[in-house]
Write a protein that holds these residues in place. Structure first.
Motif, PDB file in Angstrom:
ATOM      1  N   GLU A   3       1.199  -1.012   0.253  1.00 54.12           N
ATOM      2  CA  GLU A   3       0.250   0.454  -0.226  1.00 54.12           C
ATOM      3  C   GLU A   3       0.897   1.885  -0.150  1.00 54.12           C
ATOM      4  O   GLU A   3       2.224   1.493   0.139  1.00 54.12           O
ATOM      5  N   ALA A   4       0.812   2.126  -0.435  1.00 54.42           N
ATOM      6  CA  ALA A   4       1.119   4.029  -0.131  1.00 54.42           C
ATOM      7  C   ALA A   4       1.234   3.834   0.845  1.00 54.42           C
ATOM      8  O   ALA A   4       0.642   4.160   1.874  1.00 54.42           O
ATOM      9  N   VAL A   9       3.931   6.424  -4.086  1.00 54.41           N
ATOM     10  CA  VAL A   9       3.896   4.546  -4.992  1.00 54.41           C
ATOM     11  C   VAL A   9       4.806   4.022  -4.906  1.00 54.41           C
ATOM     12  O   VAL A   9       6.054   5.088  -4.384  1.00 54.41           O
ATOM     13  N   ASP A  33       4.081  -1.889  -5.740  1.00 50.73           N
ATOM     14  CA  ASP A  33       2.326  -0.652  -5.743  1.00 50.73           C
ATOM     15  C   ASP A  33       2.851   0.173  -7.364  1.00 50.73           C
ATOM     16  O   ASP A  33       4.197   0.981  -7.018  1.00 50.73           O
ATOM     17  N   VAL A  35       1.609   2.840 -10.547  1.00 49.64           N
ATOM     18  CA  VAL A  35       0.361   3.524 -11.150  1.00 49.64           C
ATOM     19  C   VAL A  35       0.868   4.261 -12.668  1.00 49.64           C
ATOM     20  O   VAL A  35       2.000   4.399 -12.908  1.00 49.64           O
ATOM     21  N   PHE A 127      -2.562   0.415 -10.640  1.00 49.99           N
ATOM     22  CA  PHE A 127      -3.531   2.090 -11.376  1.00 49.99           C
ATOM     23  C   PHE A 127      -3.130   2.472 -12.061  1.00 49.99           C
ATOM     24  O   PHE A 127      -2.546   2.916 -12.234  1.00 49.99           O
ATOM     25  N   LEU A 129      -4.000   5.706 -14.375  1.00 46.94           N
ATOM     26  CA  LEU A 129      -5.011   6.595 -14.442  1.00 46.94           C
ATOM     27  C   LEU A 129      -5.368   7.557 -14.699  1.00 46.94           C
ATOM     28  O   LEU A 129      -4.274   8.414 -15.449  1.00 46.94           O
ATOM     29  N   ILE A 155       2.481  13.258  -7.562  1.00 47.79           N
ATOM     30  CA  ILE A 155       3.177  11.321  -7.917  1.00 47.79           C
ATOM     31  C   ILE A 155       3.988  11.310  -7.020  1.00 47.79           C
ATOM     32  O   ILE A 155       5.421  11.704  -8.089  1.00 47.79           O
TER      33      ILE A 155
ATOM     34  N   MET B 189      -4.192  11.818  -5.199  1.00 48.60           N
ATOM     35  CA  MET B 189      -4.059  10.591  -3.666  1.00 48.60           C
ATOM     36  C   MET B 189      -5.474   9.809  -3.042  1.00 48.60           C
ATOM     37  O   MET B 189      -5.900   9.445  -2.712  1.00 48.60           O
ATOM     38  N   ARG B 192      -7.468   7.191  -4.963  1.00 45.03           N
ATOM     39  CA  ARG B 192      -6.076   6.549  -4.415  1.00 45.03           C
ATOM     40  C   ARG B 192      -6.644   5.614  -3.067  1.00 45.03           C
ATOM     41  O   ARG B 192      -7.514   4.871  -3.272  1.00 45.03           O
ATOM     42  N   LYS B 193      -7.409   6.878  -2.100  1.00 44.91           N
ATOM     43  CA  LYS B 193      -8.258   6.840  -0.603  1.00 44.91           C
ATOM     44  C   LYS B 193      -9.744   5.998  -1.531  1.00 44.91           C
ATOM     45  O   LYS B 193     -10.277   5.823  -0.599  1.00 44.91           O
TER      46      LYS B 193
END
Ligand SMILES: Cc1cc2nc3c(=O)[nH]c(=O)nc-3n(C[C@H](O)[C@H](O)[C@H](O)COP(=O)(O)OP(=O)(O)OC[C@H]3O[C@@H](n4cnc5c(N)ncnc54)[C@H](O)[C@@H]3O)c2cc1C
Ligand SMILES: Cc1cc2nc3c(=O)[nH]c(=O)nc-3n(C[C@H](O)[C@H](O)[C@H](O)COP(=O)(O)OP(=O)(O)OC[C@H]3O[C@@H](n4cnc5c(N)ncnc54)[C@H](O)[C@@H]3O)c2cc1C
Ligand SMILES: Nc1ncnc2c1ncn2[C@@H]1O[C@H](COP(=O)(O)O)[C@@H](O)[C@H]1O
Lengths: 435, 261, 318
Positions: A3-4, A9, A33, A35, A127, A129, A155, B189, B192-193
């Protein structure tokens, strides 16, 4: 998946093209992890590059992934056409091996393909985005520690992977890529033209799912370095033209690629193939052509550069290649990052492993092998004189009129000597041996 | 102060292609209704001002909501109710209102229900009014300014001929106009959360409806045809410098006979 | 005999709907009635008859003092149920639209809003409305016993005004005071422009950043003999123009001979208001702007440079 921790990340990848997605896929599967930031509405949204991909490298670097991939057609016929002003001579290879599974190459549309790949990557746990653009890298005492998006978003990550394609902004901001010389790039204009599957199969003499790949050079680029391509998809045709920016800039009077493409579409060889088709996509795009010389520094503290962002592409008369370089470099970067993660050391010296892997692989080897291609191709005779000569000879052979016809051999020899028996052409012939 | 915001996922209209007058919808990415984002933004503002309360986003749509719902959650919604059951598919506006009403009743506690003035694709304005009727709530539509204080709201709504300042007690339902605010772009973020925030998936049974009472089966409006208007345009891009261009334009318009009439 | 019940907050639209309903009534074997609600509404009865209403329902109940959607919906429900109303036709203003949904819910009816065409067919009314934000035009029918349709203003011609009598039904409805109070009404500056009729139309978009630039556009309008309209932002957000001048899905639908777009990207909710223009001219600095796809003559450039040059050219065509 890890997890972040405190808003950070492990890996942020800029660009959900084939390179970025390949890297993300491998990392996600290793539980890293990860992105992927993509400026388009979804992976491949605006990606109109690419037309045909060679499968062996893809199967080697990402085994098992491609079985349900949305390819268009497997290529069963390769055609190379030399275009003179008002004639053209084509060589076609229609080999049984093209029909053996696993297939040698497929045509594809990136909009569909990258989207599918993006979903795979998300399933694997990365993930993705979309709709976010990276505008800069965050630098802290000389090392890259993340990316900046828009006004106030960022990020932070252990490693940034620049997979943002040709003219990579990220590699440039990180100081890895300097402004390139025009000679290292080609511009392309491409259209996707919709046609019913039936018409395509009839016009190109193809079975269902069979595809044709056609490359053209000669008069269509008006003597400039470059060529044209045509790929058949399921229900559309990808038609495009590529011209070296260098020669385009020198060209007088000034010419636009899309004008060249329009002329190309108007040629009788092409016109009938695309008749009644509806153009559903038009795009202009840059392609790296600098070969090994245009490859920037590939890594630094906290960053690696992959795919076309790293200038990894090869555009030799007979082939336009880049996608398999993108996949391979993405996978190797991911491997290197996994090793760096073991050591918890993302410094340049640790990430140098990526360069090693590339050097051992076909990627840098092929680029090295074709080092001289560019010089060879800079040769205008290739795009004007030779195609014209070949077509002239061929025309003489084929032409029947009321006069007595000379022996075929004598035609070829006489014409051949007159057209190819010059120093320049002999020199060209010698140079061919170097590529 | 508990707020329910109703949001709809719609195909990105700018990307819809028309072929033989038929809209081509497959592979068109889904986005949130523009005005629905204003509705969520306003909810987040209100909650921010009052410093307390919970925002629940309710959406009826396809399973694409699973991914899409992260955006409203990242904008500031605390929980999500997803109505993705295939049985719900094909509802008309009144049918949608019925499903939303049942879901909101199940949520139970709400002081304010916020919707958009109209959905980006349908723009019928029916859902909000039908919903207000079903929940028996005071309704203020086309709101461009909203103030919430102790048990009542004060809203300025934008009508054709006037701005109306209106007051109502809570609970109440409002629909917002696009100009009420500028929806925020969620930060990475927060997206993400958002994944960790509670999501409830309810089917017909969960909200006390039978599959006969919802979706296609419950439609009251039947669509006979849905075609794009025919269009043929010259698509002439005037070339040269601006003087050439305006010259060419004036000539063309004169030929067309639209000048000096 | 079933009834078509007409209600519109704006009488003008009510008259259009009554005129049209007379036609439908013949084909559907129905009668045409209208609802007059609010203080002193009864006084308008004779006009309603003059346009063709057979019957008017009048309620001047104090709860109808101000328009509140819930109360007005309840009134229409009670009226509809007092008679044998099958169709409720409502003027599709903002109030009419919100009313339609609530009335439909009360009558267990299906609703169609913003209809821009209505025709009688097989004993039912078929309505057209824009769908997919204006990409398409949907033809729909309602399948419930009672049907609620809100119809855009100017969808129908105003019929002839005749000296006619009709039945006045005074109702005392059972209504509660509205839970929503109108505490203040700020009238907007009246703007009696009628863009729908304009033969030449210039629309200003978000690309026109400076209000003072409107001067150059007004000059162009003078030279072309054009009306000036706009997209949503200049009207709703900046309030440079009254909403009477907003063109598109939630604004006016225009059919000019010449439409000139200035600084407009061409998103569907605007272009739906001008698709019927004969000739479309576009000035936009971004050659990729979608509006060029529906343009006859396009100029890529900054309006601040192009518009003055165009005006000059119009003043002195060589
Ligand atoms: C006309 C044409 C034809 C071609 N034909 C072939 C062919 O037949 N076969 C072949 O193998 N190769 C072909 N190529 C080359 C091939 O397309 C490329 O080598 C390949 O796409 C490179 O992949 P990539 O992932 O490195 O970059 P790309 O595929 O370009 O992906 C880069 C991604 O990054 C995104 N991006 C860029 N900047 C940002 C940012 N700042 N923030 C967020 N996201 C960003 C982009 O939106 C894009 O999705 C062709 C190229 C062109 C132009
Ligand atoms: C339910 C709903 C209903 C709606 N109803 C309507 C409606 O009825 N009417 C309406 O208009 N909108 C409506 N909208 C809003 C609509 O979606 C768009 O937001 C709006 O039409 C965009 O207006 P625009 O083109 O002026 O602005 P933009 O989309 O921002 O376009 C501005 C354009 O100006 C160009 N430009 C910028 N600077 C210059 C310059 N110096 N010179 C030349 N060109 C320049 C830019 O290239 C750009 O293309 C509605 C939206 C929704 C969701
Ligand atoms: N399927 C849906 N799910 C959630 N909310 C919706 C849905 N459809 C409509 N809405 C809400 O109702 C408003 C008006 O929609 P409409 O009546 O279609 O114009 C929208 O702005 C949303 O807030």
């Amino acid at each position: 998946m890890a997890e972040a921790d405190e808003g950070k990340v492990e890996v942020v990848i800029v660009g959900a093209g084939l390179a970025g997605l390949s890297a993300a896929y491998v990392l996600a599967q290793a539980g890293v992890d990860t992105v992927v930031v993509e400026r388009g509405d979804y992976p491949g949204a605006k990606n109109v590059t690419g037309g045909r991909v060679y499968m062996a490298p893809l199967r080697h670097y990402l085994p098992g992934l491609w079985d349900d991939a949305p390819f268009e057609r497997h290529v069963t016929r390769e055609t190379l056409t030399m275009m003179a002003e008002d004639a053209s001579t084509a060589i076609t290879l229609d080999s049984g091996r093209f029909r053996d599974e696993p297939y040698h190459s497929y045509t594809l549309l990136r909009g569909t393909f990258d989207r599918w790949f993006g979903d795979k990557v998300a399933e694997a746990g990365a993930f993705v985005l979309p709709k976010y653009r990276a505008d800069n890298v965050i630098m802290e005492d000389g090392r890259v520690v993340g990316i900046v998006m828009g006004e106030e978003d960022e990020i932070r990550a252990d490693v940034v992977v620049a997979a943002d394609g040709v003219l990579s902004l990220i590699a440039e901001k990180a100081g890895l890529r300097k402004a390139q010389e025009p000679g290292h790039y080609a511009v392309s204009a491409k259209e996707v033209i919709e046609l019913p599957a039936k018409s395509i199969e009839q016009r190109f003499n193809l079975g269902p799912d069979e595809g044709a790949a056609q490359l053209y050079f000669g008069a269509l680029t008006k003597g400039m370095l470059g060529g044209g391509f045509l790929y058949t998809n399921k229900e559309s045709i990808s038609l495009g033209i590529v011209v070296g920016i260098g020669s385009l800039l020198e060209k007088e009077p000034k010419l636009e690629v899309h004008e060249l493409l329009e002329d190309f579409k108007g040629r009788p060889e092409i016109r009938n193939l695309i008749a009644e088709g509806e153009t559903v996509e038009y795009s202009a795009h840059v392609i790296p052509e600098g070969g090994i010389r245009a490859v920037p520094r590939l890594y630094s503290d906290g960053i690696v550069v992959i795919g076309e962002a790293a200038g990894l592409g090869l555009n030799v008369l007979l082939t336009v290649r880049g996608m398999e370089f993108a996949v391979a470099s993405g996978v190797m970067a991911a491997e290197a990052i996994k090793e760096a993660r073991e050591r918890q050391d993302y410094s340049a010296s640790s990430l140098a492993r990526y360069q090693e892997l590339l050097a051992e692989s076909f990627v840098l080897k092929d680029l090295e092998t074709f080092r001289h291609v560019l010089d060879f191709m800079e040769n205008p005779r290739l795009f004007g004189y030779y195609p014209q000569a070949v077509c002239d000879i061929f025309t003489d052979l084929m032409w029947i009129d009321e006069k007595p016809k000379p022996k075929i051999s004598s035609t070829v020899i006489r014409k051949g000597l007159s057209k190819f028996g010059k120093w320049a052409t002999v020199r060209d012939a010698l140079r061919v041996l170097r590529i | 102060m508990d707020i329910v915001v109703c949001m709809k996922q719609v195909p990105d209209l700018q990307q819809i292609r028309i072929k033989d007058r038929q809209p081509i919808l497959e592979n068109i990415p889904l986005v949130w209704g523009d005005i629905d984002k204003n509705a969520m933004e306003e909810a987040v503002k209100v909650k921010g001002k009052l410093g307390t309360g919970k925002i629940t986003v309710v959406a009826k749509g396809s399973d694409k909501l699973q991914q899409g719902i992260l955006e409203p959650l990242a904008m500031g919604a605390d929980e999500a109710v997803l109505l993705m059951d295939p049985a719900f598919a094909g509802s008309d506006s009144v049918g949608t209102a019925k499903i939303l009403a049942k879901a909101i009743e199940k949520i139970g506690s709400y002081d304010l229900v916020i919707l958009g003035e109209g959905s980006t694709d349908n723009y019928s304005g029916v859902v909000a009014s039908a919903l207000a009727e079903l929940l028996n709530l005071p309704e203020i539509t086309y709101v461009r300014e909203l103030e919430v204080e102790d048990g009542k709201i004060r809203a300025v709504r934008n009508m054709e001929e006037s701005f109306e300042v209106m007051e109502a007690g809570l609970p109440a339902l409002v629909t917002v106009a696009q100009e009420i605010n500028q929806p925020r772009l969620p930060k990475f973020m927060d997206i993400r959360k958002a994944g960790a925030k509670p999501k409830h998936e309810w089917g017909p049974a969960d909200i006390g409806l039978s599959t006969e009472e919802v979706g296609q089966k419950a439609r009251r409006v039947e669509t006979l045809s849905n075609l794009a208007p025919e269009q043929d345009r010259k698509n002439i891009m005037l070339q040269g410098d601006h003087d050439k261009q305006v010259g060419a334009l004036v000539d063309a318009l004169t030929k067309e006979g639209v000048l000096g009439r | 005999m079933s009834e078509i019940l007409v209600y519109s907050y704006a009488d003008e639209t009510a008259f259009e709907l009554i005129s049209a309903s007379k036609g439908f009534a013949g084909q559907l074997g129905a009668t045409v009635s209208a609802a007059l609600l609010g203080e002193g509404a009864g006084a308008k009865a004779s006009d309603y008859f003059a346009y063709g209403a057979d019957k008017v329902y009048v309620s001047e109940h104090p709860a109808l003092r101000d328009f509140y959607v819930g109360t007005y919906a309840e009134a229409l429900k009670q009226i509809a149920e007092s008679g044998d109303v099958e169709f409720v036709l409502i003027g599709s203003s903002k109030r009419g639209k919100e009313l339609a949904g609530r009335v439909a819910q009360k009558l267990d009816a299906g609703a169609i809003t913003d209809a821009n065409a209505v025709r009688a067919k097989d004993g039912n009314l078929e309505a057209d409305r824009y769908s997919l934000g204006g990409n398409t035009l949907a033809s729909q029918v309602i399948t419930t016993p009672k049907k609620v349709i809100s119809v855009m203003p100017k969808t129908f011609e105003l019929g002839p005004k005749e000296v006619r009598q009709g039945e006045v039904v005074k109702l005392d409805l059972d209504l509660k005071e509205p839970p929503v109070k109108v505490v203040e009404r700020r009238e907007k500056a009246g703007d009696k422009v009628n863009l729908e009729e304009a033969e030449i139309l210039i629309c200003v978009g978000r690309g026109v950043q400076a209000k003072e630039d409107l001067a150059m556009i007004e000059e162009l309008a003078r030279l072309l003999g054009a009306e000036i309209g706009c997209t949503k932002t200049p009207a709703s957000d900046w309030q440079w123009f009254s909403e009477e001048r907003m063109v598109g899905l939630s604004g006016k639908k225009c059919k000019p001979i010449l439409y000139v777009s200035i600084g407009i990207s061409g998103q569907i909710q605007h272009t739906v208001g001008v698709v019927d223009s004969k000739i479309i001219v576009t000035i936009n600095k971004d050659e990729k702007a979608p509006i060029f796809a529906m343009t006859d003559y396009g100029i890529v450039g900054d309006y601040a440079v192009v518009v003055p040059k165009l005006s000059e050219k119009l003043k002195s065509p060589r």
